[in-house]
Design a protein around this motif. Structure first.
Motif, PDB file in Angstrom:
ATOM      1  N   MET A 443      20.258 -36.166-133.406  1.00 55.44           N
ATOM      2  CA  MET A 443      21.753 -35.546-133.705  1.00 55.44           C
ATOM      3  C   MET A 443      21.864 -35.340-135.311  1.00 55.44           C
ATOM      4  O   MET A 443      22.498 -34.797-135.970  1.00 55.44           O
ATOM      5  N   ALA A 444      21.606 -37.008-135.860  1.00 59.13           N
ATOM      6  CA  ALA A 444      21.869 -37.038-137.266  1.00 59.13           C
ATOM      7  C   ALA A 444      21.014 -35.824-138.083  1.00 59.13           C
ATOM      8  O   ALA A 444      21.487 -35.509-139.216  1.00 59.13           O
ATOM      9  N   VAL A 445      19.835 -35.582-137.580  1.00 57.25           N
ATOM     10  CA  VAL A 445      19.125 -34.680-138.286  1.00 57.25           C
ATOM     11  C   VAL A 445      19.862 -33.156-138.515  1.00 57.25           C
ATOM     12  O   VAL A 445      19.886 -32.557-139.488  1.00 57.25           O
ATOM     13  N   GLY A 446      20.539 -33.060-137.164  1.00 55.02           N
ATOM     14  CA  GLY A 446      21.268 -31.668-137.160  1.00 55.02           C
ATOM     15  C   GLY A 446      20.709 -31.015-135.984  1.00 55.02           C
ATOM     16  O   GLY A 446      21.074 -29.729-135.970  1.00 55.02           O
ATOM     17  N   LEU A 447      19.913 -31.618-135.067  1.00 55.75           N
ATOM     18  CA  LEU A 447      19.338 -30.883-133.876  1.00 55.75           C
ATOM     19  C   LEU A 447      20.410 -30.750-132.759  1.00 55.75           C
ATOM     20  O   LEU A 447      20.971 -31.689-132.200  1.00 55.75           O
ATOM     21  N   PRO A 448      20.360 -29.783-132.053  1.00 52.75           N
ATOM     22  CA  PRO A 448      20.841 -29.704-130.680  1.00 52.75           C
ATOM     23  C   PRO A 448      20.211 -30.347-129.862  1.00 52.75           C
ATOM     24  O   PRO A 448      18.931 -30.414-129.872  1.00 52.75           O
ATOM     25  N   GLU A 487      26.753 -23.897-133.801  1.00 54.84           N
ATOM     26  CA  GLU A 487      27.740 -24.838-133.561  1.00 54.84           C
ATOM     27  C   GLU A 487      27.594 -26.064-132.883  1.00 54.84           C
ATOM     28  O   GLU A 487      28.034 -27.011-133.003  1.00 54.84           O
ATOM     29  N   GLN A 488      26.486 -26.169-132.070  1.00 53.73           N
ATOM     30  CA  GLN A 488      26.021 -27.488-131.472  1.00 53.73           C
ATOM     31  C   GLN A 488      25.297 -28.350-132.377  1.00 53.73           C
ATOM     32  O   GLN A 488      25.592 -29.462-132.367  1.00 53.73           O
ATOM     33  N   ALA A 489      24.741 -27.762-133.393  1.00 52.13           N
ATOM     34  CA  ALA A 489      24.247 -28.761-134.610  1.00 52.13           C
ATOM     35  C   ALA A 489      25.204 -29.401-135.281  1.00 52.13           C
ATOM     36  O   ALA A 489      25.089 -30.589-135.720  1.00 52.13           O
TER      37      ALA A 489
END
Length: 528
Positions: A443-448, A487-489
């Motif tokens: 999540m911190a990386v920006g992955l859904p 949006e989820q990222a």
């Protein structure tokens, strides 16, 4: 003296020494009687002869002892003898099993469990059943410890820290990562941190402190504590309950204004309909040990799974425990981990990432569930694994062609996650995942992140929750709908920043009385 007495016993044997002494005593008694009965001139001559004979015996014994000590010392100093084949034990006559045992005891003796080790080692030195070489090696190890203890200054000025962290710093997984991340947060905020390494007695005490921790120790702002230290701090954080199942015999004197225990593992590894199985630690023992050491303290569960396990399965044992309502979430440097944007796919397959230890409880239970969560065929998806894939290989009867396996620690997890498109994280139905460091990093990386509903209370709207049967539909939408993906990222990054960032961790410890942070919070530097 230990070496001399041991050498005497080695050269002559315990029974041999006693027999020689008994013969000398009897001979002396007979001589005394004869001297009393015989005429004075004969008595004097007889006594003189006996004294000369006894002196000769004493000289022979001393000479043989001296030679034995010299030979032992020479053997100890020979390079091939000093290290032997598997450790710092001098005698080449030791067996491999004896070397292994001595290595373990040496680790405990020098690693903080000296009182316990001494109770076991001292009797070995005088044991008639142990081999002379083994007894000599034990005696030398004990002497080395005493020499080290005498050389260590016990009269040190007290050290002052903002925070002291007590934990098992040699673990290779999530506990060490969590400790390292908190230390980084405190260092960046200008706090001073003391570290007390507290291994688990029944584990491999010889395992060295993890390099992730050592890289953060500068000897000034972050320092390692040893048994001779005295320390004062605003807050002591004890992380990893199994470590305090048996307290160190040799501990620094720590005076903390407040102490918390971070419960980052459930007491049992598995919880099923009939209760828990595979004991990891005991609630009462940990509570009593920590109370004996530091007095009143507060427990913080690392997340809902741990809290629920303590309340539902250990209610009777928790009666005296002060369990906080808030969680002690793990932290991460949100700004450092976030990647600039979505990975360029160039028309290739959508990459599903997953990283964790290669353990049974870290994977779905059956082949059908594994296939439902992680596509095993087709050109649209590629599954990338960091941490090993022996368990899914065993479950599936081999790795699918569209799976890529990277061994544990073969690359930094941040680099691995930056090169995939989404995280799918499903585990065993009986697994009690205390937190979920792997999805947090994703999540911190920006992955859904696609996860099962049991993680929803912990991660809120940062992830997409569904059943295994629904995973493929979620992945298809993420793959084909850029707006939904973005949006989820963004939700994941925002939730991490608000709940799991360094700033959130600093606000937590500021609220627990770390004076320097309370002052900063009052000045508006740190959010309260």
């Amino acid at each position: 003296m230990v070496r001399i007495s041991e050498t005497v016993r080695t050269r002559f044997g315990r029974s041999g020494v006693r027999t020689a002494l008994a013969v000398l005593a009897l001979f002396s008694l007979v001589t005394a009687v004869l001297a009393y009965l015989l005429p004075q001139r004969l008595a004097i001559a007889l006594t003189a002869a006996v004294l000369v004979a006894e002196a000769g015996v004493v000289v022979l014994v001393a000479l043989r002892t001296y030679r034995g000590v010299r030979r032992a010392e020479e053997a100890r100093q020979r390079p091939e003898s000093v290290q032997g084949r598997s450790g710092p034990f001098r005698s080449v006559q030791l067996t491999d099993e004896q070397r292994r045992i001595l290595k373990n005891w040496r680790a405990r003796l020098f690693g903080g469990f000296s009182a316990t080790a001494m109770r076991e080692l001292r009797p070995v030195v005088t044991s008639a059943s142990a081999s002379p070489a083994y007894r000599l090696a034990v005696a030398e190890m004990v002497m080395d410890w005493y020499a080290a203890k005498e050389a260590r200054s016990e009269d040190r000025d007290p050290l002052r820290f903002d925070i002291v962290i007590t934990s098992h710093f040699a673990l290779p997984g999530g506990t060490t990562s969590a400790n390292a991340e908190e230390i980084r947060a405190y260092r960046k905020a200008g706090l001073t941190v003391g570290l007390l390494h507290h291994p688990v007695y029944h584990w491999d005490v010889a395992r060295p402190i993890d390099q992730k921790i050592l890289d953060l120790v500068d000897g000034e702002q972050v320092r390692l504590l040893d048994a001779a230290d005295a320390a004062e701090c605003d807050l002591m954080i004890v992380r990893f309950p199994p470590a305090v199942m048996r307290l160190l015999d040799d501990r620094p004197r720590i005076t903390a204004a407040r102490t918390v225990l971070v419960v980052n593992q459930t007491p049992y590894s598995f919880y099923g309909p009939e209760g828990g199985t595979s004991v990891a630690w005991d609630v009462r023992t940990v509570y009593e040990n920590l109370t004996e050491w530091v007095g009143d303290h507060t427990w913080y569960a690392i997340g809902p799974v741990v809290r629920d396990a303590l309340r539902e399965h250990h209610a009777d044992e928790m009666e005296r425990v002060d369990l906080a309502d808030a969680f002690w979430y793990e932290s991460i440097d949100a700004a450092e981990w976030r990647r600039p944007g979505q990975r360029e796919r160039d028309g290739g397959p959508f990459r599903i990432g997953r990283h964790s230890r290669d353990a049974r409880l870290k994977w779905p239970d059956t082949a059908d569930l594994v296939r439902a969560c992680y596509p095993t065929e087709g050109d649209d998806y590629e599954v990338r694994i960091l941490g090993g894939a022996e368990i899914p290989k065993e479950i599936l009867g081999g790795l699918p062609a569209n799976w890529v396996d990277h061994p544990f620690n073969s690359m930094p997890s941040r680099d691995f996650l930056a090169d995939v498109d989404a995280m799918v994280y499903f585990i065993s139905s009986e697994g009690a995942e205390a937190f979920g460091r792997a999805p947090l990093e994703a999540m911190a990386v920006g992955l859904p992140c696609v996860m099962e509903h049991r993680f929803e209370e912990l991660f809120g709207d940062a992830a997409i929750y569904c059943s295994p049967e629904e995973v493929r539909g979620v992945l298809d939408r993420l793959r084909t709908d850029p707006a939904y993906y973005a949006e989820q990222a963004e939700k994941a990054v925002r939730y991490v920043r608000e709940h799991f960032s360094h700033e959130a961790q600093l606000a937590r410890v500021a609220g627990l009385g770390v004076d320097r942070l309370r002052t900063a919070a009052a000045d508006g530097v740190v959010a309260a």
